[in-house]
Design an enzyme around this catalytic site. Structure first.
Site, PDB file in Angstrom:
ATOM      1  CE  LYS A 253      -6.875   9.322  -4.696  1.00 48.07           C
ATOM      2  NZ  LYS A 253      -7.216   8.148  -5.528  1.00 48.07           N
TER       3      LYS A 253
ATOM      4  CG  ASP B 250      -7.180   8.850  -9.068  1.00 47.55           C
ATOM      5  OD1 ASP B 250      -8.100   8.636  -9.886  1.00 47.55           O
ATOM      6  OD2 ASP B 250      -6.856   8.037  -8.183  1.00 47.55           O
TER       7      ASP B 250
ATOM      8  CD  GLU C 174      -4.951   6.234 -10.773  1.00 50.43           C
ATOM      9  OE1 GLU C 174      -5.307   5.232 -10.122  1.00 50.43           O
ATOM     10  OE2 GLU C 174      -4.015   6.990 -10.419  1.00 50.43           O
TER      11      GLU C 174
ATOM     12  CG  ASP D  82      -7.393   2.551 -10.483  1.00 49.34           C
ATOM     13  OD1 ASP D  82      -7.253   1.323 -10.328  1.00 49.34           O
ATOM     14  OD2 ASP D  82      -7.404   3.340  -9.516  1.00 49.34           O
TER      15      ASP D  82
ATOM     16  CE  LYS E 121      -5.178   1.502  -7.434  1.00 47.61           C
ATOM     17  NZ  LYS E 121      -6.320   2.353  -7.044  1.00 47.61           N
TER      18      LYS E 121
END
Length: 370
Positions: free
Chosen positions: A161, A190, A218, A243, A267
């Site tokens: 992250k 991400d 991402e 995403d 998701k």
């Protein structure tokens, strides 16, 4: 098989360490759990997490939405499965995570009805997949320590992250992690919308020039900035994942036809469940692209459902990011998937394979009393 009763409750599970992204910091998992029972004695389980900064869903808003939808499901037959799904989606707009939880429970029941594991009902084969694990954004020394710990636990793919610091600091953190874990550990980045398009290109190109081969990056830019996402995709060699920019089929179609991303992240909490996730996967395949199957910070019920889906669509789902339960300090869910380091094994019994949930609080029942 008629729907007789729907019970809603909540579970709270502490995390092993705080979960930190460019958007939020979380110390515990709060899952809304649905238990759907039939007149034949079957029980279907679903769950949803409240991720307000991404989906806009709150525990209270999901409960309010359920109060509108549940009466329309009670007494209905599982044989009218598509009608049940339409009822969920037409009773109220938005509330995608709550709809996902309801769909998961109904697909669980449907698979039990025909005597198959959900992955078999959806057309899947070998019930084993491998996930990455998340390294939260933090001071570099903490991120390095977390990365080393994950590798020691058997993970060979890390999702790092970023986006919470200056972009140059993000570069330094990735370089430090790469040096700590070595080239045999795959790195995924991400940013959770944390960079501008130019910053994203600067970060990715700097890492590419340093010979750090990233598996993917991402959602580097704001979800609404599709033009910026396309700019990043066109100006880097590393595969770019959409995403937060893609929730539904129309979002995916726009990204695919404009070539704005290389990979679509599915998701269940974004697609409002399994039915539309199937459409997104099929659409992505038609455009000769691949998908990631991801999760929010979710517990074992919804991640088990996502794992069943990933097994069934392994021809188009090339990347697995289903580490939510691994980040939790324990689980109240009985049955379902078994996680051993990065490996996820699914049960071969009908449905999801979930047999119970401990510690439900704030329960409410719709339908016949016990």
């Amino acid at each position: 098989m008629l729907i007789k009763r729907i019970t809603v409750g909540e579970v709270i599970v502490p995390l092993k360490v705080p979960f930190k992204t460019a958007l939020r910091t979380v110390n515990e998992l709060n899952d809304l759990v649905l238990i759907v029972e039939t007149d034949t004695g079957h029980t279907g389980y679903g769950a949803a997490t409240a991720t307000a900064v991404i989906t806009g869903d709150l525990l209270d808003s999901m409960r309010a939405a359920l109060a509108l939808i549940a009466p329309h499901l009670l007494g209905k037959s599982l044989l009218d499965f598509n009608t049940l799904l339409r009822t969920i989606h037409q009773s109220i707009v938005h509330h995608d995570s709550l709809k996902a939880a309801l769909e998961i429970a109904l697909f669980d029941l449907r698979a039990q009805q025909v005597g198959l594991p959900l992955y078999r009902l959806l057309g899947g084969g070998e019930p084993v997949i491998k996930t990455d694990i998340t390294i939260s954004v933090n001071d570099t020394d903490i991120m390095v320590a977390d990365a080393r710990r994950a590798v020691a636990e058997g993970f060979d793919c890390l999702k790092i992250k970023l986006g919470g610091h200056a972009w140059r600091d993000d570069v330094l953190s990735v370089v430090a992690i790469f040096r700590a874990v070595g080239p045999n550990v795959a790195l995924r980045l991400d940013a959770n919308q944390g960079w501008s398009p130019k910053q994203a290109v600067q970060v990715i190109q700097a890492l590419e020039k340093a010979d750090i081969a990233l598996e993917l990056v991402e959602q580097p830019v704001k979800a609404s900035d599709v033009v910026g996402l396309k700019f990043v995709t066109e100006h880097t060699l590393t595969p770019i994942v959409a995403d937060e920019a893609v929730f539904c089929v129309s979002d995916a179609l726009h990204l695919l036809v404009t070539h704005s991303a290389d990979i679509i992240n599915i998701k269940l909490m974004k697609t409002a469940g399994i039915s539309q996730a199937i459409e997104v996967a099929n659409l992505t395949r038609m455009h000769h692209k691949t998908c990631m199957l991801g999760c929010m910070l979710e517990g074992a019920i919804s991640v088990t459902a996502a794992a069943h889906f990933a097994v069934a669509f392994d021809d188009v789902i090339a990347y697995i990011d289903l580490d939510g339960p691994q980040l939790c300090d324990g689980s109240p869910v009985e049955g379902g998937m078994i996680m051993n380091g990065p490996w996820i094994n699914l049960p071969t019994v009908p449905g999801l394979g979930i047999t119970g949930v401990r510690g439900l609080i704030h329960t409410q029942v719709y339908g016949a009393s016990r």
